[in-house]
Design a protein around this motif. Sequence first.
Motif, PDB file in Angstrom:
ATOM      1  N   LYS A  83       0.818  -1.220   0.000  1.00  0.00           N
ATOM      2  CA  LYS A  83       0.000   0.000   0.000  1.00  0.00           C
ATOM      3  C   LYS A  83       0.853   1.272   0.000  1.00  0.00           C
ATOM      4  CE  LYS A  83      -4.199  -1.857   2.133  1.00  0.00           C
ATOM      5  NZ  LYS A  83      -5.121  -1.816   3.308  1.00  0.00           N
ATOM      6  N   GLN A  84       2.182   1.098  -0.028  1.00  0.00           N
ATOM      7  CA  GLN A  84       3.055   2.261  -0.127  1.00  0.00           C
ATOM      8  C   GLN A  84       2.800   2.995  -1.437  1.00  0.00           C
ATOM      9  OE1 GLN A  84       7.305   1.758   1.483  1.00  0.00           O
ATOM     10  NE2 GLN A  84       6.756  -0.330   0.892  1.00  0.00           N
ATOM     11  N   ASP A  85       3.227   4.258  -1.484  1.00  0.00           N
ATOM     12  CA  ASP A  85       3.099   5.071  -2.704  1.00  0.00           C
ATOM     13  C   ASP A  85       1.647   5.113  -3.180  1.00  0.00           C
ATOM     14  OD1 ASP A  85       5.978   5.495  -2.882  1.00  0.00           O
ATOM     15  OD2 ASP A  85       6.087   3.401  -3.511  1.00  0.00           O
ATOM     16  N   ASN A  86       0.748   5.435  -2.230  1.00  0.00           N
ATOM     17  CA  ASN A  86      -0.689   5.571  -2.527  1.00  0.00           C
ATOM     18  C   ASN A  86      -1.286   4.281  -3.094  1.00  0.00           C
ATOM     19  OD1 ASN A  86      -0.810   8.314  -1.704  1.00  0.00           O
ATOM     20  ND2 ASN A  86       0.039   8.939  -3.699  1.00  0.00           N
ATOM     21  N   SER A  87      -0.801   3.159  -2.572  1.00  0.00           N
ATOM     22  CA  SER A  87      -1.322   1.836  -2.924  1.00  0.00           C
ATOM     23  C   SER A  87      -1.102   1.484  -4.395  1.00  0.00           C
ATOM     24  CB  SER A  87      -2.821   1.746  -2.592  1.00  0.00           C
ATOM     25  OG  SER A  87      -3.227   0.404  -2.488  1.00  0.00           O
ATOM     26  N   TYR A  88      -0.085   2.120  -4.994  1.00  0.00           N
ATOM     27  CA  TYR A  88       0.182   1.879  -6.416  1.00  0.00           C
ATOM     28  C   TYR A  88       0.482   0.405  -6.683  1.00  0.00           C
ATOM     29  CZ  TYR A  88       2.561   2.013 -10.953  1.00  0.00           C
ATOM     30  OH  TYR A  88       2.928   1.771 -12.251  1.00  0.00           O
ATOM     31  N   VAL A 147       7.051   1.739 -15.923  1.00  0.00           N
ATOM     32  CA  VAL A 147       8.251   2.321 -15.318  1.00  0.00           C
ATOM     33  C   VAL A 147       8.346   3.829 -15.543  1.00  0.00           C
ATOM     34  CG1 VAL A 147       9.559   0.182 -15.451  1.00  0.00           C
ATOM     35  CG2 VAL A 147       9.641   1.791 -17.359  1.00  0.00           C
ATOM     36  N   GLU A 148       7.469   4.364 -16.395  1.00  0.00           N
ATOM     37  CA  GLU A 148       7.450   5.817 -16.584  1.00  0.00           C
ATOM     38  C   GLU A 148       6.559   6.506 -15.564  1.00  0.00           C
ATOM     39  OE1 GLU A 148       6.315   6.381 -20.635  1.00  0.00           O
ATOM     40  OE2 GLU A 148       8.358   6.072 -21.394  1.00  0.00           O
ATOM     41  N   ASP A 149       5.856   5.709 -14.739  1.00  0.00           N
ATOM     42  CA  ASP A 149       5.035   6.297 -13.678  1.00  0.00           C
ATOM     43  C   ASP A 149       5.922   6.921 -12.602  1.00  0.00           C
ATOM     44  OD1 ASP A 149       2.728   5.546 -14.953  1.00  0.00           O
ATOM     45  OD2 ASP A 149       2.500   3.658 -13.848  1.00  0.00           O
ATOM     46  N   LYS A 150       5.373   7.880 -11.904  1.00  0.00           N
ATOM     47  CA  LYS A 150       6.137   8.705 -10.963  1.00  0.00           C
ATOM     48  C   LYS A 150       6.799   7.886  -9.859  1.00  0.00           C
ATOM     49  CE  LYS A 150       5.636  12.798  -8.018  1.00  0.00           C
ATOM     50  NZ  LYS A 150       4.676  13.817  -7.487  1.00  0.00           N
ATOM     51  N   VAL A 151       6.172   6.776  -9.442  1.00  0.00           N
ATOM     52  CA  VAL A 151       6.696   6.004  -8.302  1.00  0.00           C
ATOM     53  C   VAL A 151       8.072   5.406  -8.593  1.00  0.00           C
ATOM     54  CG1 VAL A 151       4.468   5.432  -7.275  1.00  0.00           C
ATOM     55  CG2 VAL A 151       5.407   3.995  -9.096  1.00  0.00           C
TER      56      VAL A 151
END
Length: 657
Positions: free
Chosen positions: A22-27, A36-40
């Motif tokens: 659930k870290q990083d807004n449950s991403y 992999v281009e997502d902000k996380v």
Amino acid sequence: MDNLQLIKSQQSKYDEIIEYLKQDNSYWLDNDIWNVEDKVFGEVEYKISAKNIRFDFIKNEVLKNEVKFYLVYSLKNKYLRLSKVLNEHQFAIKYVVEYVSKCLLNKTSFNEIHIDNNKWKLFLINNGISLNKNNQIHNTTYRGICSEISSFIRDFYDDREETEKDIWYSKNIKGAKIPATGVHGVNGHINFMSIPIYYRNTVKKYFKNIITKKSWNHCHQIISHLNYFFTKFYSNGYTDGFIENLLRNDIENYLYWLGNDYKDKNPTYRCKFVSYVRTFLEYIQMAQYDKAPKKEVSFLIFQDDIPKRELNKDEVKKVKFVPEPILKQLDNNIMDLDRPQYIPIYILLRETGWRGTDILNLRYDNCLDPIWNNKEQKYNYYLCGEITKTGIAELKIPIRDKVAEMVQKSIDKAKDLSTEENNPKKYLFNTYEGKLKGKPLNKQSLLNTIKRLIEQKDIRDVNDELYHFRLHSLRHTRAKEYVEQGMGISIIQQILGHQSLQMTVHYATVTENTLYEKWKNTENLDLFRVNTETSRLEQVDLNSDDGENLIRYEYVKKNLDAVRVPFGVCFKPSKLPCKQQMNHCLTCASFCTTVENIPEYEEEIDHVKKQIEVSERCGRELWAEKNKAYLRLLKATLERVREQKIVHKNGKSREEV
């Protein structure tokens, strides 16, 4: 009741997995396709072709979340590289899930799975995965991924003390000697699964004793060599209990197998397969473990059985220190690094000769120690750090005042920027934000920064190629400089933090130019002369007047512990005070000198300069300084003579009396 407690415990651990995802807004939990281009993922510093990591093919929710947990944890702790996951792991995981669904029908969690490597290998072969020349799965990721995931998950569910488990993770071992930059990949844990069950607890008990005494990487080397030892015996027909009944003949068999398997490797590589095994057997015998050899280990493994360490032929030829022309260019341009935070790290590497990890491991609260020097009546500054590789808890070495000032500025900066959250371990060169927050600056990033400087300044080697730089070369370079400056080998050993003089000698080499200078000193003795009439080389008879005078003259000329004085040299021991040696007549009240003496001054100045040159070349700084003081006095007096024409205490008035 025990089963109920076990189920509750497993459910509690699975809930921890869910919370972790659930870290990083449950991403990680909510998405079955990660881009992999997502902000996380932060900034990806390399070009990639594949961009998605897919989990939508995994039907069982528990298995899916366990695989996600394995990947997220491994990526965040740098056990896996993102490029490796994109290009290999995600495809290998598809085979793992298919293997579980087809061959392990009732398994709904990796915690319940114990991998049969032979069945896994057969499954991969049937699915078209190729073998190498050793009849093993060619791709090592595919070969080990199934065991890796199941071992990781089982270890997570296991609530026992870490040293009771079959896999030890560095983060869970209190007192483990971990490098400041951390351990990555397979080095992040020590796996005892390959040790035969019969001897596994014996080996774990041994490692429990050494795990806080030796560096983590050293322990990792030991387990890999012990694995080879057990594998060779069991694969050659030996069974449980063979260690207790070891005979010399068995060890000779082992040495024969080792020689055949690694006949192309040098003795340095092979020696650890014998020395680590002997140390292990000696310890469990002295500690009276129940599965120790009955026969004295010294009668089983002889000292001559251990191959004597030597360098590869290629390494002997390879220059390990930075060539002087390139070193000068680096030193002169280091202030132009495009990442200024690495400048003080480079300077400390040059100043100390320490390893990169030792410099990066410095802590701002205890790395600089001023110590009062009674002789000089001032504080001298010492750099203080832990040398993890050799287990030195605190090593102190002197540094120059200017370098100490630079360190103090870095300390002040670190104190201003550090909080308990972004720098809990008080690193002097810390990363204050991002994925590596709370860890020291990255050694590879320092190396890349220096490489960019080399490209920018067009620093090239003798082959006109951009210089290939290794941080460890600075350590060899500093050791060479210590030697050439006349420092004793035992002092160099202490400064570099070596355990043995043998290792220091390996570092303490000299350049060809220095060898030439030393040879030149003897060549100048002119013990052979060319007969101009016959053009033949003739040896000087040392018993003749010419030979005796030559030796006496050259002994005086080349003697380092001598101060040049008018019309000769003084051989007074350096510790004995003598006013006449340094003052001569030049400061005497009765002394008088005129322009007629100028040629004598000029000749004397020339002689003193030569004496200084000899002293400096051979590292005799004390005698060089004394001669320099005399040289300054000569030059000052000569200048007065040229200005005043005549110099004595009472000036012209005395001449007129």
